[in-house]
Scaffold this motif. Structure first.
Motif, PDB file in Angstrom:
ATOM      1  N   GLN A 249     -15.120   2.464   8.364  1.00  0.00           N
ATOM      2  CA  GLN A 249     -14.341   2.705   9.749  1.00  0.00           C
ATOM      3  C   GLN A 249     -13.517   1.362   8.856  1.00  0.00           C
ATOM      4  N   VAL A 250     -12.485   1.699   8.438  1.00  0.00           N
ATOM      5  CA  VAL A 250     -11.039   1.003   8.517  1.00  0.00           C
ATOM      6  C   VAL A 250      -9.777   0.984   8.785  1.00  0.00           C
ATOM      7  N   VAL A 251      -9.789  -0.438   9.599  1.00  0.00           N
ATOM      8  CA  VAL A 251      -8.779   0.134  10.989  1.00  0.00           C
ATOM      9  C   VAL A 251      -7.480  -0.725  10.343  1.00  0.00           C
ATOM     10  N   ASN A 252      -7.218  -1.070   9.041  1.00  0.00           N
ATOM     11  CA  ASN A 252      -5.638  -1.473   9.250  1.00  0.00           C
ATOM     12  C   ASN A 252      -6.062  -2.103   6.959  1.00  0.00           C
ATOM     13  N   VAL A 253      -5.054  -1.241   6.482  1.00  0.00           N
ATOM     14  CA  VAL A 253      -5.023  -1.566   5.354  1.00  0.00           C
ATOM     15  C   VAL A 253      -3.276  -1.829   4.361  1.00  0.00           C
ATOM     16  N   SER A 254      -3.918  -3.817   4.310  1.00  0.00           N
ATOM     17  CA  SER A 254      -1.660  -4.215   3.786  1.00  0.00           C
ATOM     18  C   SER A 254      -1.370  -2.485   2.785  1.00  0.00           C
ATOM     19  N   SER A 255       0.379  -2.928   2.455  1.00  0.00           N
ATOM     20  CA  SER A 255       0.977  -2.636   1.747  1.00  0.00           C
ATOM     21  C   SER A 255       0.364  -2.552   0.006  1.00  0.00           C
TER      22      SER A 255
END
Length: 73
Positions: free
Chosen positions: A9-15
């Motif tokens: 589960q990947v919740v957030n990846v920055s730009s």
């Protein structure tokens, strides 16, 4: 040697981030930023006492181009 990956589960990846699951030969995340900050901006801690009576940040950039990242691999 390949591996088996279960549920991810990947919740957030920055730009400027990269998520890799599996085999990879090379990863080249390339990003750039120019940061202007005043005196005492990046202080961290529990009890910091900062006295900046006259502080100014000069954000005027005389040159048009900064160091390029096109061939920085």
């Amino acid at each position: 040697m390949p591996g088996f990956v279960g549920a991810v589960q990947v919740v957030n990846v920055s730009s400027a981030g990269i998520v890799n699951i599996g085999d990879v030969f090379q990863i080249h995340p390339i990003t750039y930023a120019k940061t202007f900050s005043g005196a005492g901006s990046f202080n961290t801690g529990e009890s910091i006492k900062v006295s900046n009576h006259l502080s100014s940040t000069n954000s005027f950039d005389r040159d048009v181009w900064d160091q390029g990242f096109l061939l920085n691999l």
